[in-house]
Scaffold this motif. Structure first.
Motif, PDB file in Angstrom:
ATOM      1  N   SER A 146       0.880  -1.240  -0.075  1.00 43.86           N
ATOM      2  CA  SER A 146      -0.028   0.114   0.135  1.00 43.86           C
ATOM      3  C   SER A 146       0.719   1.228   0.150  1.00 43.86           C
ATOM      4  N   THR A 147       0.224   2.414  -0.532  1.00 41.83           N
ATOM      5  CA  THR A 147       0.830   3.510  -0.229  1.00 41.83           C
ATOM      6  C   THR A 147       1.310   4.001   1.109  1.00 41.83           C
ATOM      7  N   HIS A 148       0.572   3.694   1.887  1.00 41.40           N
ATOM      8  CA  HIS A 148       0.838   3.914   3.379  1.00 41.40           C
ATOM      9  C   HIS A 148       2.289   3.170   3.955  1.00 41.40           C
ATOM     10  N   ARG A 149       2.269   2.032   3.455  1.00 34.67           N
ATOM     11  CA  ARG A 149       3.680   1.066   3.900  1.00 34.67           C
ATOM     12  C   ARG A 149       4.689   1.747   3.097  1.00 34.67           C
ATOM     13  N   LYS A 150       4.655   2.149   2.014  1.00 37.41           N
ATOM     14  CA  LYS A 150       5.807   2.335   1.222  1.00 37.41           C
ATOM     15  C   LYS A 150       6.260   3.873   1.916  1.00 37.41           C
ATOM     16  N   ALA A 151       5.346   4.777   2.364  1.00 40.61           N
ATOM     17  CA  ALA A 151       5.473   5.950   2.776  1.00 40.61           C
ATOM     18  C   ALA A 151       6.291   5.732   4.116  1.00 40.61           C
ATOM     19  N   LEU A 152       5.579   5.091   4.819  1.00 40.92           N
ATOM     20  CA  LEU A 152       6.298   4.803   6.290  1.00 40.92           C
ATOM     21  C   LEU A 152       7.609   4.121   6.124  1.00 40.92           C
TER      22      LEU A 152
END
Length: 490
Positions: A146-152
């Motif tokens: 997900s976008t969230h996982r990549k950003a984190l």
């Protein structure tokens, strides 16, 4: 006035345009009682700093901020000014949120419509903005792609769930000696999935207060929420000291009680996994103090594994009843009262697995084993339920067994245990003290092999003596088990 617990099931945390009832169902939104919001606001220590900057990420309808501002208006905080930053991505909730915060013209309130995680990427790692944080974050696993996982991951924050990500980011954005109060699932306290979150939390903050709800089905009973939650207060950057443990049966807080313990009783200094233990009393268990209960499974040359047979992956090889060229297949349902009953004709689960080149590697040699159910029901009396596999049940069957994935299996190099050891282990695991100890760090209904591996066990000699005693009894009560273990380990 109410705040919402969001248990979101979409790939990313995004609003959806549907009716209110369907929206609530799809997002898993559960209303938190107003009393909890005010209890959380009351957990902040009195402060007479001149200014305050409060963060409320995932603000819902604004109950948490409202409770905080209500306390400020009573004079418990001496702030001359309060700035509030609220995040709420759901447009429908924002309508209610704007209506609610209009009641507080004294505060300077900003409502941000953007995604809290993605917005935080522009503010970290250098910005420590908030003096106070009050959180009821969304509950949802973060997809690995997900976008969230990549950003984190890009900022070195390895989180598997939105609630841990929200709290982690809030910690990083909080000023030195800033205060954070959050209501979150207790599941982060143990297990490998939340190790990175525990490390971040304990590196940057000190635990000051943990509140438990004794009955997980009553705190949010209006919406039938059975997730076991805790309320935790953290202080950024202070030295570890005493931790307040409070508890109440439900959200009325009518039977509120509390005690204080040193941090060493909450996070054991020698524990590399940094499990967070939450005792229900100041009592030091025999399990903690006995010199006879200090051995790891590795010390005892015992291994534990999750049952290797995943039934949906081997569906074509399963049989409802044993027949030629099949081996017994054991599920938790085969353990009725205190004994193994196999095969069972009144269950939908298969009783056997075919023996062939595709299944042989998943089977264990027939023998004595100690097994523990991986899942208990929401309000089951015991968290750990251990039983013994007696090979005499499988007369006239091939000399191999299948253990389904919902069982944890104690073994020695993938072979059975001496019968006395299997019975000794089972009896120890079924003791009252062990169950109490386990509940101190395990706040959900799943019992993982990792959790059982982290426990300390009696010496081999004590386990064998306990097994001999167990095998000699025609029947016994729980009190008999507890008394015998105390006698052998004190």
């Amino acid at each position: 006035m109410s705040q919402q617990l969001k248990l979101t099931n979409s790939i990313d945390y995004k609003p959806i345009s549907v009716s209110t009832s369907l929206r609530k169902k799809n997002l898993g939104q559960y209303m938190t009682p107003e009393s909890i919001a005010h209890f959380m606001a009351a957990m902040f220590p009195d402060s007479f700093d001149r200014s305050c900057h409060l963060l409320d990420a995932g603000a819902g309808c604004g109950a948490l901020t409202s409770a905080f501002l209500d306390r400020w208006k009573t004079g418990k905080f001496g702030f001359s000014a309060v700035n509030v930053t609220m995040y709420e991505i759901d447009a429908l909730l924002r309508q209610q949120l704007h209506s609610q915060i209009a009641n507080y013209p004294e505060a300077n309130i900003s409502v941000l419509e953007c995604d809290y995680i993605m917005d935080s990427m522009n503010r970290l790692p250098h910005e420590e903005t908030y003096s106070h944080v009050i959180l009821n974050p969304p509950y949802k696993k973060i997809n690995s792609h997900s976008t969230h996982r990549k950003a984190l991951n890009a900022i070195g924050v390895e989180m598997v769930n939105l609630y841990s990500a929200f709290v982690a980011l809030a910690i990083l954005q909080t000023k030195h000696q800033g205060q954070i109060v959050a209501i979150i699932p207790r599941s982060f306290c143990n297990g490998p999935y939340y190790k990175a979150f525990r490390q971040l939390l304990l590196e940057h903050t000190t635990i000051k207060h943990i509140h438990l709800f004794k009955a997980r089905n009553k705190a949010f009973q209006e919406d039938s929420v059975l997730q076991e939650n805790i309320i935790i207060r953290l202080e950024k950057g202070s030295s570890p000291a005493m931790v307040r443990i409070s508890s109440s049966t439900d959200a009325s807080f009518d039977d509120l009680s509390y005690f204080d313990l040193p941090i060493e009783r909450i996070v054991f200094p020698e524990d590399t996994e940094q499990f967070i233990h939450i005792p229900s009393s100041t009592e030091i268990l025999n399990l903690e103090s006995s010199e006879s209960i200090k051995y790891s499974l590795q010390d005892l040359n015992i291994q534990i594994s999750t049952g290797p047979v995943v039934d949906f992956r081997l569906k074509e090889h399963l049989c409802s009843m044993p027949c030629e060229n099949t081996a017994p297949l054991l599920y938790p349902i085969h353990f009725r009262t205190n004994k193994l009953v196999w095969p069972l004709s009144d269950i939908r689960k298969p009783n056997a697995i075919k023996r062939n080149v595709d299944t042989e590697k998943w089977l264990y040699p027939t023998g004595f084993y100690c097994v523990v159910k991986r899942f208990s029901t929401k309000e089951e009396k015991r968290r750990i339920v251990a039983r013994v596999i007696d090979p005499n049940v499988f007369k006239n069957m091939p000399p191999v067994l299948g253990f389904e994935n919902h069982l944890n299996v104690f073994h020695q190099n993938k072979r059975g245990l001496p019968p006395e050891l299997a019975y000794g282990l089972s009896t120890f695991l079924n003791s009252t003290e062990l169950d109490e100890y386990f509940r101190r760090f395990n706040g959900h209904t799943q019992v993982n092999a990792t959790d059982l591996r982290k426990l300390k066990y009696p010496s081999m000699d004590v386990l064998l003596q306990l097994g001999v005693w167990t095998m000699a009894q025609s029947s016994f009560e729980q009190s008999d088990i507890d008394l015998k273990i105390t006698e052998l380990t004190s």
